[in-house]
Design a protein around this motif. Structure first.
Motif, PDB file in Angstrom:
ATOM      1  N   PRO A 260       0.824  -1.209   0.000  1.00  0.00           N
ATOM      2  CA  PRO A 260       0.000   0.000   0.000  1.00  0.00           C
ATOM      3  C   PRO A 260       0.856   1.255   0.000  1.00  0.00           C
ATOM      4  O   PRO A 260       0.947   1.949   1.001  1.00  0.00           O
TER       5      PRO A 260
ATOM      6  N   ALA B 258      -5.596   0.987   2.421  1.00  0.00           N
ATOM      7  CA  ALA B 258      -6.876   1.686   2.391  1.00  0.00           C
ATOM      8  C   ALA B 258      -7.892   0.946   3.268  1.00  0.00           C
ATOM      9  O   ALA B 258      -7.824  -0.268   3.428  1.00  0.00           O
TER      10      ALA B 258
ATOM     11  N   ASP C  66     -14.138  -1.047   1.938  1.00  0.00           N
ATOM     12  CA  ASP C  66     -15.482  -0.475   1.849  1.00  0.00           C
ATOM     13  C   ASP C  66     -16.463  -1.182   2.763  1.00  0.00           C
ATOM     14  O   ASP C  66     -17.454  -0.592   3.198  1.00  0.00           O
TER      15      ASP C  66
ATOM     16  N   LYS D 221     -16.611   0.626   6.142  1.00  0.00           N
ATOM     17  CA  LYS D 221     -16.930   2.055   6.175  1.00  0.00           C
ATOM     18  C   LYS D 221     -18.402   2.225   6.504  1.00  0.00           C
ATOM     19  O   LYS D 221     -19.266   1.529   5.982  1.00  0.00           O
TER      20      LYS D 221
END
Length: 194
Positions: free
Chosen positions: A113, A119, A122, A125
């Motif tokens: 990364p 990161a 998703d 989140k």
């Protein structure tokens, strides 16, 4: 400084001695990993666990690197072989891992990364309705917003903050001890010279 630098260089070089992986690396499966012989040799339960890991959307991390054969002199890093198997696990964030599986390094590759941390997936989140422009609270007739002020009736609670200090009427119960203090005598002496 030099000691930290040597540690970094040694860790970087060790990556290439142990199959190209280090513990903590994000493991990314190859595009055609299901057609490899190493994947076909796995049991159906391990294949299902790998599918669950991929469907979760979370990071898959390397949590262990082991030799496929035992070392002649255990504990000596010089006798470690480059023929390794990886223990990968699903990173559930916060240092929690699950779905531990041993696989061949030929099924994937480390994902770096760059330039910093990985990161946030998703799947973790929070999809929220953040109201950037605050709205004025509407008046609600709720029992938790009522106060009994001593007259036996419920009235609206005062929810506003004061904008000025309130002076409380008070009378001292005893004379101030400052009258008998040495400072008091000093101040009396100063008044004579005015």
């Amino acid at each position: 400084m030099a000691n930290k630098y040597l540690t970094l260089v040694e860790n970087y070089l060790r990556r290439f001695e142990r199959g190209g992986f280090q513990i903590g690396d994000i493991f990314k499966f190859n595009k055609n990993f299901k057609s490899s012989d190493d994947y076909k040799e796995l049991g159906q339960n391990l294949k299902d666990a790998i599918d669950d890991m991929l469907d979760s959307g979370l990071h898959i991390r390397v949590v262990g690197i082991n030799d496929t054969t035992g070392q002649r002199y255990p504990g000596a890093p010089e006798t470690a072989s480059s023929d390794v198997e990886l223990t990968i696990a699903l990173d559930n964030t916060g240092g929690r891992f699950s779905h531990y599986i041993k696989v061949s390094p030929s099924l994937g590759q480390p994902e770096s990364p760059y330039p910093g941390l990985a990161a946030i997936p998703d799947s973790v989140k929070r999809k929220s309705n953040i109201n950037i422009k605050p709205k004025k609270l509407e008046k609600q007739d709720n029992i938790s917003r009522k106060t009994d002020r001593g007259d036996g009736k419920l009235s609206d609670t005062n929810l506003s903050l004061p904008t000025a200090n309130t002076t409380l009427p008070s009378k001292s119960a005893s004379p101030s001890s400052a009258v008998n203090a040495q400072t008091h005598e000093y101040l009396k002496g100063l008044q004579k010279y005015k």
